[in-house]
Scaffold this motif. Structure first.
Motif, PDB file in Angstrom:
ATOM      1  N   PHE A   1       0.797  -1.223   0.000  1.00  0.00           N
ATOM      2  CA  PHE A   1       0.000   0.000   0.000  1.00  0.00           C
ATOM      3  C   PHE A   1       0.832   1.277   0.000  1.00  0.00           C
ATOM      4  O   PHE A   1       0.306   2.341   0.247  1.00  0.00           O
ATOM      5  CB  PHE A   1      -0.936   0.011   1.209  1.00  0.00           C
ATOM      6  N   ASP A   2       2.144   1.180  -0.236  1.00  0.00           N
ATOM      7  CA  ASP A   2       2.922   2.412  -0.332  1.00  0.00           C
ATOM      8  C   ASP A   2       2.368   3.230  -1.502  1.00  0.00           C
ATOM      9  O   ASP A   2       2.490   2.828  -2.656  1.00  0.00           O
ATOM     10  CB  ASP A   2       4.397   2.075  -0.567  1.00  0.00           C
ATOM     11  N   PRO A   3       1.740   4.381  -1.227  1.00  0.00           N
ATOM     12  CA  PRO A   3       1.021   5.073  -2.295  1.00  0.00           C
ATOM     13  C   PRO A   3       1.915   5.570  -3.417  1.00  0.00           C
ATOM     14  O   PRO A   3       1.435   5.854  -4.507  1.00  0.00           O
ATOM     15  CB  PRO A   3       0.351   6.238  -1.567  1.00  0.00           C
ATOM     16  N   PHE A   4       3.207   5.673  -3.176  1.00  0.00           N
ATOM     17  CA  PHE A   4       4.057   6.241  -4.213  1.00  0.00           C
ATOM     18  C   PHE A   4       4.621   5.191  -5.164  1.00  0.00           C
ATOM     19  O   PHE A   4       5.030   5.517  -6.259  1.00  0.00           O
ATOM     20  CB  PHE A   4       5.203   7.041  -3.585  1.00  0.00           C
TER      21      PHE A   4
ATOM     22  N   ARG B   1      -6.926  -4.342 -10.015  1.00  0.00           N
ATOM     23  CA  ARG B   1      -5.564  -4.677  -9.615  1.00  0.00           C
ATOM     24  C   ARG B   1      -5.533  -5.915  -8.722  1.00  0.00           C
ATOM     25  O   ARG B   1      -4.580  -6.692  -8.763  1.00  0.00           O
ATOM     26  CB  ARG B   1      -4.945  -3.494  -8.884  1.00  0.00           C
TER      27      ARG B   1
ATOM     28  N   SER C   1       3.897  15.309  -3.996  1.00  0.00           N
ATOM     29  CA  SER C   1       4.085  14.027  -4.662  1.00  0.00           C
ATOM     30  C   SER C   1       4.753  14.196  -6.011  1.00  0.00           C
ATOM     31  O   SER C   1       4.504  15.173  -6.731  1.00  0.00           O
ATOM     32  CB  SER C   1       2.737  13.343  -4.845  1.00  0.00           C
TER      33      SER C   1
ATOM     34  N   TRP D   1      -8.340  -0.426  -8.113  1.00  0.00           N
ATOM     35  CA  TRP D   1      -7.965  -1.417  -7.102  1.00  0.00           C
ATOM     36  C   TRP D   1      -8.707  -2.715  -7.333  1.00  0.00           C
ATOM     37  O   TRP D   1      -8.160  -3.800  -7.161  1.00  0.00           O
ATOM     38  CB  TRP D   1      -8.241  -0.894  -5.685  1.00  0.00           C
TER      39      TRP D   1
ATOM     40  N   SER E   1       3.268   1.631  -5.130  1.00  0.00           N
ATOM     41  CA  SER E   1       2.396   0.467  -5.279  1.00  0.00           C
ATOM     42  C   SER E   1       1.884   0.349  -6.715  1.00  0.00           C
ATOM     43  O   SER E   1       1.417   1.331  -7.295  1.00  0.00           O
ATOM     44  CB  SER E   1       1.215   0.599  -4.323  1.00  0.00           C
TER      45      SER E   1
ATOM     46  N   THR F   1       4.777  11.273  -7.885  1.00  0.00           N
ATOM     47  CA  THR F   1       4.118  10.200  -8.628  1.00  0.00           C
ATOM     48  C   THR F   1       2.626  10.494  -8.703  1.00  0.00           C
ATOM     49  O   THR F   1       2.101  11.252  -7.896  1.00  0.00           O
ATOM     50  CB  THR F   1       4.327   8.850  -7.913  1.00  0.00           C
TER      51      THR F   1
ATOM     52  N   VAL G   1      -0.176  10.087  -7.458  1.00  0.00           N
ATOM     53  CA  VAL G   1      -0.585   9.421  -6.230  1.00  0.00           C
ATOM     54  C   VAL G   1      -2.105   9.316  -6.111  1.00  0.00           C
ATOM     55  O   VAL G   1      -2.620   8.437  -5.431  1.00  0.00           O
ATOM     56  CB  VAL G   1       0.042  10.143  -5.018  1.00  0.00           C
TER      57      VAL G   1
ATOM     58  N   GLN H   1      -4.067   6.051  -6.596  1.00  0.00           N
ATOM     59  CA  GLN H   1      -4.287   5.049  -5.544  1.00  0.00           C
ATOM     60  C   GLN H   1      -5.677   5.174  -4.946  1.00  0.00           C
ATOM     61  O   GLN H   1      -6.119   4.296  -4.211  1.00  0.00           O
ATOM     62  CB  GLN H   1      -3.238   5.194  -4.443  1.00  0.00           C
TER      63      GLN H   1
END
Lengths: 154, 280
Positions: free
Chosen positions: A41-44, B157, B141, B154, A46, B143, B145, B148
Motif C-alpha cells: 500500500f505504499d502510495p508512491f 488490480r 508528490s 484497485w 504500489s 508520482t 498518487v 491510488q
C-alpha cells in the motif's frame, strides 16, 4: 533497500515514477513473467513494475516498453535499455577459480559478445555493453554474479 | 416475453465489465493479450482508454502528453460530455458493488427517513476534497498518487495481482471496509463525496448543456407522496423531480428512476439537452 530492477527502457527512477500509470500492462504482456507489479500500500510505488532477476530475469524482448502508454518505459533498442549492470565476482566464478569451464552466463546472455565476452576464449567477462537484464545472475550456478540497478549507481 | 428494462441492460453491462476485468488478467496469464490493463489505462485491441485524472497528473508533473494518453482520456471525457457520467453507473465495478450494498442496506436496515435531500452538497464537498487532493499532489508528490484512490483500479488490480503473481492483495479488505461503511451509513459516500476520478468526468459533462439527461414532465407525474417512487429508486437518493443543475451534477444517468416511473406515469425519460419544464 530492495534490489529489484525496473523493466527495460525505464527512464531514470524519479522520472519513471512520475510517469508510471501503475496500469500493469507491462507485467501483463511480459511473456517470461519476469515483471511483477509492486504489491502493498505504499502510495508512491504500489503497482509499479519491478524485476527480480534471481526469480525470473528479463530476456529483453522489449514488449513492455512497446506497450507502455505513458512512455515511462521508453521504446528503445535493447542495447540501450539501461536497467543496470552485472558484476561478476571472479573469486566465486568456477571458470576464474579454475575448477571447470562453465559458460552458463555467456551462453544465455541476450547480448552475447557485446555485453559479455570470453577473455582468452575461456573466462567470462562483462563489458560496458551490459544492460543489466539479470539473465546471467539467474543462470549462474555459483551465484557469482549480481545485477545492480542503474538507479543506485549515480 | 417481457422486454428487458433499462436497468436489466445496465446490470448486464456492469456485471459484464466486472467479470471482464477478472478474466482479462487470466487471459493475459495465458498469453492472450488483445485486452490489457486496468481501470487506469486499458488497451482494447489497440484502442487506448485512459483515466483522465491519471493523464492530468502525468501532464502536470512532466509537461508531457503522448498520443495514446490524449486519445484515451479524450474518449473518456468525450463520452462524459455526450452522455453524462455514465461510466459511474454503467461501467464502474465499484459502483456496482456500492449499489448492491445500498439495496441490501435498504432491505436489511430499518427504514429511517431516507428523504434527506442532498441537493448539490455532494458535488460541493467533492470540489473541496478534489482541490485538496490535487494541491497535495502538486506540492508533495512526484508520482500520480491520486491513482491510488481509484477504487475500480484497485478492483482490477486485485485480480492482476492474483492471476499474474498469485498474490492475494489486502486491498480486498480496503474495498470491503468502504462498502461496510457505506452500508452502515446507507449512503454511497465514496462515489458522492470522495471519488476523485469522477470529478473530471463531471466537469466534462457540465461543459455540454445538451448532453443526455433525465427529463421530467410535471403534468404526467401521478405521484403525490413525499417520497416518490423515482426518488426511492435512486441509489444516490436524488430527487429526479427537482429541476435544475444541482441534481443534474450528481445524476449519473443510470435510469433507475425512469424504470420506476414507468409504472406510474411515464413522467421521466432520457433526453438530450435541457429538462422539460412544466408549463408555468
Amino acid at each position: 533497500m530492495s534490489k529489484f530492477l525496473r523493466p527495460p527502457g525505464a527512464r531514470p527512477e524519479k522520472e519513471f515514477l512520475a510517469r508510471c500509470l501503475q496500469c500493469g500492462q507491462c507485467a501483463q504482456v511480459c511473456i517470461f513473467d519476469c515483471i511483477r507489479m509492486r504489491t502493498g500500500f505504499d502510495p508512491f510505488v504500489s503497482g509499479t513494475p519491478e524485476i527480480s532477476p534471481r526469480n525470473a530475469p528479463c530476456e529483453l524482448c522489449m514488449r513492455c516498453s512497446a506497450i507502455c502508454p505513458s512512455d515511462a518505459l521508453e521504446d528503445v533498442p535493447r542495447e540501450e535499455s539501461k536497467m543496470g549492470y552485472a558484476k561478476l565476482d571472479r573469486d566465486k566464478c568456477y571458470t576464474w577459480k579454475g575448477f571447470i569451464i562453465c559458460r552458463s552466463c555467456y551462453e544465455r546472455c541476450p547480448l552475447k559478445s557485446t555485453a559479455m565476452v570470453l577473455e582468452k576464449g575461456i573466462y567470462p567477462a562483462i563489458t560496458d555493453g551490459c544492460v543489466g537484464c539479470g539473465v546471467c545472475e539467474h543462470v549462474c550456478p555459483e551465484k557469482a554474479i549480481i545485477t545492480v540497478p542503474t538507479r543506485f549507481v549515480t | 416475453m417481457k422486454k428487458p428494462s433499462i436497468k436489466t441492460w445496465r446490470r448486464a453491462l456492469q456485471i459484464g465489465v466486472a467479470v471482464a476485468f477478472i478474466l482479462i488478467p487470466l487471459l493475459n496469464h495465458f498469453r492472450i493479450n488483445y485486452f490489457t490493463g486496468n481501470f487506469l489505462a486499458f488497451y482494447a485491441a489497440g484502442l487506448p482508454l485512459v483515466d483522465p485524472l491519471a493523464v492530468l497528473q502525468i501532464t502536470l508533473k512532466n509537461y508531457y502528453l503522448s498520443v495514446d494518453l490524449l486519445v484515451g482520456a479524450g474518449i473518456a471525457l468525450g463520452l462524459a460530455a455526450a452522455l453524462g457520467t455514465v461510466f459511474c453507473s454503467w461501467v464502474c465495478p465499484f459502483g456496482l458493488l456500492s449499489e448492491w450494498g445500498q439495496s441490501l442496506s435498504g432491505r436489511l436496515l430499518p427504514r429511517a427517513d431516507k428523504g434527506m435531500s442532498v441537493k448539490g452538497r455532494g458535488f460541493r464537498i467533492k470540489i473541496i476534497l478534489f482541490g485538496l487532493g490535487l494541491a497535495g499532489f502538486l506540492l508533495f508528490s512526484t508520482t500520480p498518487v491520486l491513482n491510488q484512490l481509484s477504487l475500480p483500479a484497485w478492483y482490477s488490480r486485485i485480480f492482476q495481482f492474483y492471476f499474474e503473481q498469485r498474490h492475494i492483495s489486502l486491498a480486498i479488505l480496503f474495498l470491503l471496509a468502504i462498502l461496510l461503511v457505506e452500508f452502515a451509513a446507507r449512503q454511497r459516500l465514496w462515489c458522492r463525496y470522495i471519488c476523485p476520478q469522477s470529478f473530471l468526468l463531471i466537469a466534462a459533462k457540465l461543459i455540454n448543456p445538451s448532453r443526455l439527461k433525465i427529463g421530467f414532465q410535471q403534468d404526467k407525474c401521478l405521484s403525490n407522496k413525499a417520497m416518490s417512487p423515482c426518488q426511492k429508486a435512486c441509489s444516490l437518493s436524488l430527487d429526479p423531480k427537482t429541476l435544475g443543475e444541482s441534481v443534474d451534477t450528481e445524476c449519473t444517468n443510470c435510469g433507475d428512476c425512469v424504470v420506476a416511473c414507468k409504472r406510474m406515469g411515464r413522467a421521466l425519460g432520457f433526453q438530450f439537452g435541457l429538462r422539460y419544464r412544466n408549463s408555468d
